[in-house]
Design an enzyme around this catalytic site. Structure first.
Site, short mmCIF file in Angstrom:
data_model
loop_
_atom_site.label_atom_id
_atom_site.label_comp_id
_atom_site.label_asym_id
_atom_site.label_seq_id
_atom_site.Cartn_x
_atom_site.Cartn_y
_atom_site.Cartn_z
N LYS A 125 2.85 -14.59 -5.66
CA LYS A 125 2.35 -13.46 -4.96
C LYS A 125 2.46 -13.75 -3.34
O LYS A 125 2.70 -14.93 -3.01
CB LYS A 125 0.70 -13.37 -5.17
CG LYS A 125 0.12 -12.04 -5.04
CD LYS A 125 -0.02 -11.06 -6.16
CE LYS A 125 -0.55 -9.72 -5.77
NZ LYS A 125 -0.37 -8.82 -6.71
N ASP A 165 1.82 -4.15 -4.32
CA ASP A 165 0.48 -4.32 -4.61
C ASP A 165 -0.47 -3.28 -3.77
O ASP A 165 -0.03 -2.32 -2.96
CB ASP A 165 0.19 -5.74 -4.58
CG ASP A 165 -1.30 -5.92 -4.97
OD1 ASP A 165 -1.46 -6.26 -6.35
OD2 ASP A 165 -2.56 -6.16 -4.10
P1 NDP Z 1 -3.14 0.77 -3.38
O1 NDP Z 1 -2.73 0.26 -1.99
O2 NDP Z 1 -1.95 1.85 -4.22
O3 NDP Z 1 -4.43 1.61 -3.55
C1 NDP Z 1 -5.62 0.69 -3.40
C2 NDP Z 1 -6.99 1.72 -3.68
O4 NDP Z 1 -8.07 0.72 -3.62
C3 NDP Z 1 -7.05 2.60 -2.53
O5 NDP Z 1 -7.72 3.74 -2.87
C4 NDP Z 1 -8.09 1.71 -1.29
O6 NDP Z 1 -8.64 2.63 -0.57
C5 NDP Z 1 -8.88 1.06 -2.34
N1 NDP Z 1 -9.49 -0.13 -1.91
C6 NDP Z 1 -8.35 -1.06 -1.25
N2 NDP Z 1 -9.57 -2.05 -0.80
C7 NDP Z 1 -10.60 -1.60 -0.81
C8 NDP Z 1 -12.02 -2.11 -0.36
N3 NDP Z 1 -12.10 -3.19 0.19
N4 NDP Z 1 -13.05 -1.29 -0.90
C9 NDP Z 1 -12.92 -0.18 -1.27
N5 NDP Z 1 -11.57 0.46 -1.63
C10 NDP Z 1 -10.81 -0.34 -1.51
O7 NDP Z 1 -3.18 -0.26 -4.28
P2 NDP Z 1 -2.89 -0.59 -6.12
O8 NDP Z 1 -3.49 0.90 -6.72
O9 NDP Z 1 -1.52 -1.07 -6.16
O10 NDP Z 1 -3.87 -1.93 -6.14
C11 NDP Z 1 -5.14 -1.69 -6.83
C12 NDP Z 1 -5.67 -2.79 -7.45
O11 NDP Z 1 -4.86 -3.20 -8.47
C13 NDP Z 1 -5.42 -4.15 -6.73
O12 NDP Z 1 -6.53 -4.97 -7.09
C14 NDP Z 1 -4.01 -4.64 -7.20
O13 NDP Z 1 -3.94 -5.91 -6.95
C15 NDP Z 1 -4.10 -4.34 -8.62
N6 NDP Z 1 -3.06 -4.07 -9.29
C16 NDP Z 1 -2.09 -3.46 -8.92
C17 NDP Z 1 -0.68 -3.34 -9.54
C18 NDP Z 1 0.40 -2.27 -8.99
O14 NDP Z 1 1.38 -2.51 -10.13
N7 NDP Z 1 0.31 -1.57 -8.12
C19 NDP Z 1 -0.38 -4.37 -10.54
C20 NDP Z 1 -1.58 -5.04 -11.34
C21 NDP Z 1 -2.66 -4.96 -10.51
P3 NDP Z 1 -7.97 2.72 0.92
O15 NDP Z 1 -7.14 3.71 1.09
O16 NDP Z 1 -9.37 3.35 1.67
O17 NDP Z 1 -7.90 1.35 1.61
#
Ligand code: NDP
Length: 444
Positions: A125, A165
């Site tokens: 990672k 991510d």
């Molecule tokens: P994105 O950056 O596309 O989206 C993240 C989302 O979560 C946004 O809506 C963001 O809101 C919100 N968010 C992030 N941090 C916070 C916080 N501290 N409090 C509240 N909301 C928050 O990321 P992903 O969708 O790719 O990833 C989301 C999760 O899924 C993570 O845990 C990641 O590790 C996991 N994941 C992702 C994969 C992938 O293929 N993308 C694969 C496996 C796991 P805002 O825009 O306001 O920050």
């Protein structure tokens, strides 16, 4: 003291300032007690001590020039945790909260998640405390180019293959890939999540969200339930959340709430998912702004309150430790029957206890959200073969993998006396393959 507890005590001593990493290691080592007891040879070979220590941790300076002419400096990370079963594989996270402990917990989880996919990929990672939010495209490009100017010497198609991510989507992967190719002068599958015009795979964008719902379907079916007719709350509105919402809607469910870090939107009759997708992916808007023209949708500016909404299914898909004991009790009290984790470690250990105690179906992240990395591995396969598979071909493979992950986890839980506990099942099923590979390769 058991072997697992001895190793846990060691990690507590060596990583006291990394609470997320400790949380992940505690859960995994606790689950592995029966396996370690059955395999005394692990202790002789120092297997768990090696398993919890990254093979390599890289930290580096990322200087870049902002549009206003100021020099900015961020910190970059890549942790190559385990290559026991294949090249290091795991995403890059760009978010101000990133520090070594977050990357270490994510890299550690990735080892078992990747193993569960059944594909030959190790765990890693990386990321940076850089915040793409509010930056111009030009600034994001400059940052990505500077990040890759150091990272390129540590990664490669057969060595370490990062992906996206939080904060790293198609735009960032494109800039990172362009810089790698320019420096190395090779076209190879060094990153996944690439655009379709330069080596990307169909379904990769949708994969984590779709995979989550395929896993959920299988978990629900084990108790005679289905998605059709269910009300679903999904936290986050990023890559994972959007495509989970898409698939839920396709299968006849209703998404009633979604969020970002500024708040959540709610509509008991169902949110218009296309409005979220267009607003977020194209407009880079806040979730509230996506629904300014929608009359039936309400907004609440405390994103942590999203779990108070009545629903049948909850899919926490934003970030770690976003759903605590109180939230879990509220969900259960409101009739929620299933929780599957789209984000990594979104539920606190106390929340998980509430779900397990009350027989709420609970799918842990390393099993439920493995569809993204599985499809990344499918992208790597296509890059190596210099070929391109159709949407249906990739989607069918993804679905098979998710169904298999559910079954493997459920079977391992049953075999070790924890029937219905997918936390223990996923940890054990993922670990056994890694442990066998480590034993076969000697003390390395
Ligand atoms: P994105 O950056 O596309 O989206 C993240 C989302 O979560 C946004 O809506 C963001 O809101 C919100 N968010 C992030 N941090 C916070 C916080 N501290 N409090 C509240 N909301 C928050 O990321 P992903 O969708 O790719 O990833 C989301 C999760 O899924 C993570 O845990 C990641 O590790 C996991 N994941 C992702 C994969 C992938 O293929 N993308 C694969 C496996 C796991 P805002 O825009 O306001 O920050």
């Amino acid at each position: 003291m058991s072997y697992c507890q001895k190793v846990l005590a060691l990690v507590k001593k060596t990583s006291p300032h990394e609470p997320e990493f400790l949380q992940a290691v505690t859960e995994v080592l606790t689950s592995l007690e029966p396996v370690a007891a059955e395999n005394p040879q692990y202790e002789k070979m120092g297997l768990l001590e090696r398993f919890v220590e990254p093979e390599r941790q890289i930290m580096f300076r990322v200087p870049w020039l902002a549009d206003n002419g100021e020099v900015r400096v961020n910190r970059g990370y890549r942790i190559q945790f385990s290559s026991a079963i294949g090249p290091y594989k795991g995403g890059l996270r760009f978010h101000p909260s990133v520090y070594l402990g977050i990357i270490k917990f994510l890299g550690f989880e990735q080892i078992l998640k990747n193993s569960l996919t059944g594909l030959p990929i190790g765990g890693g990672k990386g990321g940076s405390d850089f915040d793409p939010k509010g930056k111009s495209d030009n600034e994001v490009m400059k940052f990505c180019q500077s990040f890759m100017t150091e990272l390129f010497r540590h990664v490669g198609g057969d060595l370490d293959v990062p992906a996206g991510d939080i904060g790293v989507g198609g735009r960032e992967i494109g800039f990172l890939y362009g810089q790698y190719k320019r420096i190395k002068n090779v076209s190879e599958g060094v990153l996944t999540g690439k655009g379709l015009t330069y080596g990307g795979s169909l379904v990769r964008t949708e994969a984590t969200g779709y995979g989550l719902v395929y896993f959920l379907e299988e978990m629900l079916a084990s108790k005679g339930h289905e998605i059709k007719g269910k009300k679903v709350t999904i936290s986050g509105s990023g890559n994972v959340a959007i495509y989970a919402a898409h698939k839920i809607t396709q299968l006849g469910g209703t998404v009633v709430a979604m969020s970002d870090s500024n708040g959540f939107v709610y509509n008991p009759d169902g949110l218009n998912i296309e409005m979220v997708q267009i607003g977020k992916e194209i407009g880079r808007k806040r979730i509230k702004e996506c629904f300014l023209s929608s009359t039936g949708t309400k907004f609440n500016e405390d994103c942590t309150n999203i779990w108070s909404i009545k629903c049948d299914i909850a899919l926490p898909s934003a970030t770690e430790n976003e759903l605590n004991q109180k939230d879990a009790e509220m969900l259960f009290g409101n009739g929620c029957i299933a929780v599957a984790e789209g984000a990594n470690m979104p539920c606190t250990p106390e929340a998980i206890e509430v779900f397990l105690k009350n027989k709420v179906l609970y799918g842990p992240a390393k099993a439920a959200n493995a569809g993204g990395v599985a499809t990344s591995a499918i992208e790597m396969q296509q890059n190596s073969m210099r070929t391109f598979w159709t949407f249906d071909e990739v989607d069918t493979r993804l679905k098979d993998i998710m169904v298999n992950i559910y079954r493997k986890s459920a079977e391992a839980a049953k075999r070790y006396g924890f029937e219905g506990n997918l936390v223990v099942g996923a940890n054990i099923a993922g670990f056994l393959k890694v442990a066998d590979a480590m034993m076969a390769q000697g003390i390395v």
